[in-house]
Design an enzyme around this catalytic site. Structure first.
Site, mmCIF file in Angstrom:
data_model
loop_
_atom_site.group_PDB
_atom_site.id
_atom_site.type_symbol
_atom_site.label_atom_id
_atom_site.label_comp_id
_atom_site.label_asym_id
_atom_site.label_seq_id
_atom_site.Cartn_x
_atom_site.Cartn_y
_atom_site.Cartn_z
ATOM 1 N N ARG A 1 0.831 -1.212 0.000
ATOM 2 C CA ARG A 1 0.000 0.000 0.000
ATOM 3 C C ARG A 1 0.861 1.256 0.000
ATOM 4 O O ARG A 1 0.535 2.244 -0.647
ATOM 5 C CB ARG A 1 -0.946 -0.002 1.206
ATOM 6 C CG ARG A 1 -2.007 -1.058 1.033
ATOM 7 C CD ARG A 1 -3.026 -1.110 2.136
ATOM 8 N NE ARG A 1 -4.173 -1.831 1.592
ATOM 9 C CZ ARG A 1 -5.391 -1.337 1.471
ATOM 10 N NH1 ARG A 1 -5.646 -0.136 1.898
ATOM 11 N NH2 ARG A 1 -6.346 -2.047 0.936
ATOM 12 N N ASN B 1 -8.357 7.653 6.365
ATOM 13 C CA ASN B 1 -7.437 7.102 5.372
ATOM 14 C C ASN B 1 -5.986 7.191 5.834
ATOM 15 O O ASN B 1 -5.589 8.165 6.457
ATOM 16 C CB ASN B 1 -7.597 7.836 4.044
ATOM 17 C CG ASN B 1 -8.994 7.671 3.476
ATOM 18 O OD1 ASN B 1 -9.716 6.776 3.906
ATOM 19 N ND2 ASN B 1 -9.370 8.514 2.539
ATOM 20 N N HIS C 1 -6.634 7.171 11.865
ATOM 21 C CA HIS C 1 -6.188 5.771 11.786
ATOM 22 C C HIS C 1 -4.704 5.645 11.447
ATOM 23 O O HIS C 1 -4.253 4.576 11.035
ATOM 24 C CB HIS C 1 -7.026 4.995 10.754
ATOM 25 C CG HIS C 1 -8.431 4.725 11.214
ATOM 26 N ND1 HIS C 1 -9.433 4.302 10.367
ATOM 27 C CD2 HIS C 1 -9.001 4.813 12.449
ATOM 28 C CE1 HIS C 1 -10.555 4.149 11.064
ATOM 29 N NE2 HIS C 1 -10.321 4.459 12.313
ATOM 30 N N THR D 1 -17.335 7.104 3.111
ATOM 31 C CA THR D 1 -17.104 6.075 4.142
ATOM 32 C C THR D 1 -18.359 5.230 4.323
ATOM 33 O O THR D 1 -19.478 5.745 4.259
ATOM 34 C CB THR D 1 -16.612 6.698 5.473
ATOM 35 O OG1 THR D 1 -16.515 5.665 6.459
ATOM 36 C CG2 THR D 1 -17.511 7.807 5.979
ATOM 37 N N ASN E 1 -21.635 10.130 -0.609
ATOM 38 C CA ASN E 1 -21.077 8.784 -0.790
ATOM 39 C C ASN E 1 -21.617 8.220 -2.099
ATOM 40 O O ASN E 1 -22.556 8.754 -2.693
ATOM 41 C CB ASN E 1 -21.493 7.889 0.394
ATOM 42 C CG ASN E 1 -20.536 6.744 0.632
ATOM 43 O OD1 ASN E 1 -19.322 6.881 0.475
ATOM 44 N ND2 ASN E 1 -21.067 5.589 1.002
HETATM 45 P P1 OAD Z 1 -14.998 1.342 3.098
HETATM 46 O O1 OAD Z 1 -14.290 0.569 2.057
HETATM 47 O O2 OAD Z 1 -15.656 0.605 4.200
HETATM 48 O O3 OAD Z 1 -16.122 2.252 2.437
HETATM 49 C C1 OAD Z 1 -15.846 3.085 1.348
HETATM 50 C C2 OAD Z 1 -17.133 3.772 0.969
HETATM 51 O O4 OAD Z 1 -16.834 4.641 -0.104
HETATM 52 C C3 OAD Z 1 -18.239 2.834 0.485
HETATM 53 O O5 OAD Z 1 -19.469 3.160 1.141
HETATM 54 C C4 OAD Z 1 -18.339 3.113 -1.016
HETATM 55 O O6 OAD Z 1 -19.668 3.040 -1.497
HETATM 56 C C5 OAD Z 1 -17.836 4.541 -1.084
HETATM 57 N N1 OAD Z 1 -17.242 4.895 -2.393
HETATM 58 C C6 OAD Z 1 -16.548 4.105 -3.240
HETATM 59 N N2 OAD Z 1 -16.150 4.802 -4.314
HETATM 60 C C7 OAD Z 1 -16.593 6.069 -4.144
HETATM 61 C C8 OAD Z 1 -16.506 7.261 -4.926
HETATM 62 N N3 OAD Z 1 -15.874 7.305 -6.098
HETATM 63 N N4 OAD Z 1 -17.090 8.387 -4.450
HETATM 64 C C9 OAD Z 1 -17.748 8.363 -3.250
HETATM 65 N N5 OAD Z 1 -17.853 7.269 -2.472
HETATM 66 C C10 OAD Z 1 -17.286 6.135 -2.907
HETATM 67 O O7 OAD Z 1 -13.933 2.398 3.682
HETATM 68 P P2 OAD Z 1 -13.980 3.204 5.029
HETATM 69 O O8 OAD Z 1 -15.371 3.561 5.395
HETATM 70 O O9 OAD Z 1 -12.990 4.311 4.902
HETATM 71 O O10 OAD Z 1 -9.749 1.079 9.220
HETATM 72 O O11 OAD Z 1 -13.431 2.165 6.047
HETATM 73 C C11 OAD Z 1 -13.305 2.537 7.381
HETATM 74 C C12 OAD Z 1 -12.130 1.845 8.023
HETATM 75 O O12 OAD Z 1 -12.250 0.444 7.855
HETATM 76 C C13 OAD Z 1 -10.800 2.140 7.394
HETATM 77 O O13 OAD Z 1 -10.206 3.342 7.837
HETATM 78 C C14 OAD Z 1 -9.999 0.974 7.827
HETATM 79 C C15 OAD Z 1 -10.976 -0.110 7.495
HETATM 80 O O14 OAD Z 1 -10.795 -1.273 8.074
HETATM 81 C C16 OAD Z 1 -8.581 0.650 9.725
HETATM 82 O O15 OAD Z 1 -7.686 0.220 9.028
HETATM 83 C C17 OAD Z 1 -8.514 0.775 11.205
#
Ligand code: OAD
Length: 261
Positions: free
Chosen positions: A58, A91, A108, A205, A230
């Site tokens: 990454r 992120n 994070h 998110t 989102n």
């Molecule tokens: P996720 O992968 O859970 O969610 C990403 C979100 O972004 C989803 O709801 C998608 O629908 C949305 N998405 C994707 N492409 C997009 C775009 N082009 N425009 C707008 N939205 C879009 O990621 P996070 O919510 O960031 O934690 O995950 C939260 C945490 O879970 C991360 O920080 C990480 C992970 O495990 C740790 O590592 C502690």
């Protein structure tokens, strides 16, 4: 009510159009491993080389991607917004800062930082963190057990390579990233900002991971207006006053233009 104080929460979705995979996209797997199986202290305890490989890949990928229009728009808002503003990102990439955002906090952790579990120093880190080739742990310390017992929080991973720039210890540097089961950074500052917020905006998110998933409730409780941007409704979408669905690279610049008039 006029809006002065803004708190923005971002997640992997804001970096998706830069080419960084989200966590819960499609299969949500990394080379056959569930993210939850590499992003925990227990996983690092069990198989540190695998965990280093995951984060090294990454970190390397960061060199191949650029901030997109959504990061740039938030940086513009940060530069031009006259009131209080805080971007809280989940992120671990560096795309917000590369776009120019300054009022930014990585709850994070960051891929480009290391944490020496021997001397407890944190520092910038570039390149691979995995111990040099052929080096296998000769001692498998129980990181998680030690942490639970609140003794020495972590023991050292004894390998060749992976040298701490602060104390010179070998094999003791881990990614400065908050894993499942660990406390996110700067929670007090985030809570304080949420208490003062007039507007809380959640961008890209899934609302699957706490405590970030609960920020909308805190902000609402204090009377802030809440907006979700989102690709699709998040798990907590019904908690938001306003919801906008589509690509961050389109919706975020639009929203920023509205805010700056
Ligand atoms: P996720 O992968 O859970 O969610 C990403 C979100 O972004 C989803 O709801 C998608 O629908 C949305 N998405 C994707 N492409 C997009 C775009 N082009 N425009 C707008 N939205 C879009 O990621 P996070 O919510 O960031 O934690 O995950 C939260 C945490 O879970 C991360 O920080 C990480 C992970 O495990 C740790 O590592 C502690």
């Amino acid at each position: 009510m006029g809006i002065s104080n803004i708190v923005i929460l971002t997640g992997a979705g804001i970096s998706a159009e830069s080419g960084l995979q989200t966590f819960r996209a499609a299969d949500g797997l990394w080379e056959g491993h569930r993210v939850e199986d590499v992003a925990t202290p227990e996983a690092f305890d069990r198989n540190p080389v695998l965990v280093h490989q995951f984060y090294d890949a990454r970190r390397e990928r960061l060199g191949e991607v650029e901030p997109n229009a959504a990061h740039l728009a938030l940086a513009r808002l940060d530069a031009e917004w006259p009131g209080e503003l805080l971007i809280v990102t989940q992120n671990v990439d560096d795309l917000h800062e590369r776009a120019g955002a300054k009022r930014l906090l990585h709850m994070h952790g960051e891929l480009n930082r290391g944490w020496c579990v021997s001397c407890d120093e944190r520092f910038g880190w570039a390149g691979a963190m995995k111990p040099s080739s052929g080096a296998e742990p000769v001692e498998a310390p129980s990181f998680s057990d030690a942490a639970k017992k609140q003794e020495q929080p972590f023991d050292k991973l004894r390998t060749n390579g992976n040298i701490c720039p602060a104390c010179g210890e070998t094999g003791s540097v881990r990614p400065d990233i908050v894993w499942f089961g660990e406390m996110p950074y700067e929670m007090e500052r985030i809570e304080a900002a949420l208490m003062e917020a007039d507007l809380f905006v959640s961008i890209g998110t899934s609302g699957a991971v706490y405590p970030a998933a609960g920020f909308v409730q805190t902000a609402r409780y204090r009377g802030a207006r809440t907006l979700e941007i989102n690709l699709e409704p998040s798990q907590g979408s019904l908690s938001f006053d306003e919801r906008r669905y589509g690509r961050a690279s389109e919706l975020v610049p639009q929203w920023v233009a509205e805010m700056l008039g």
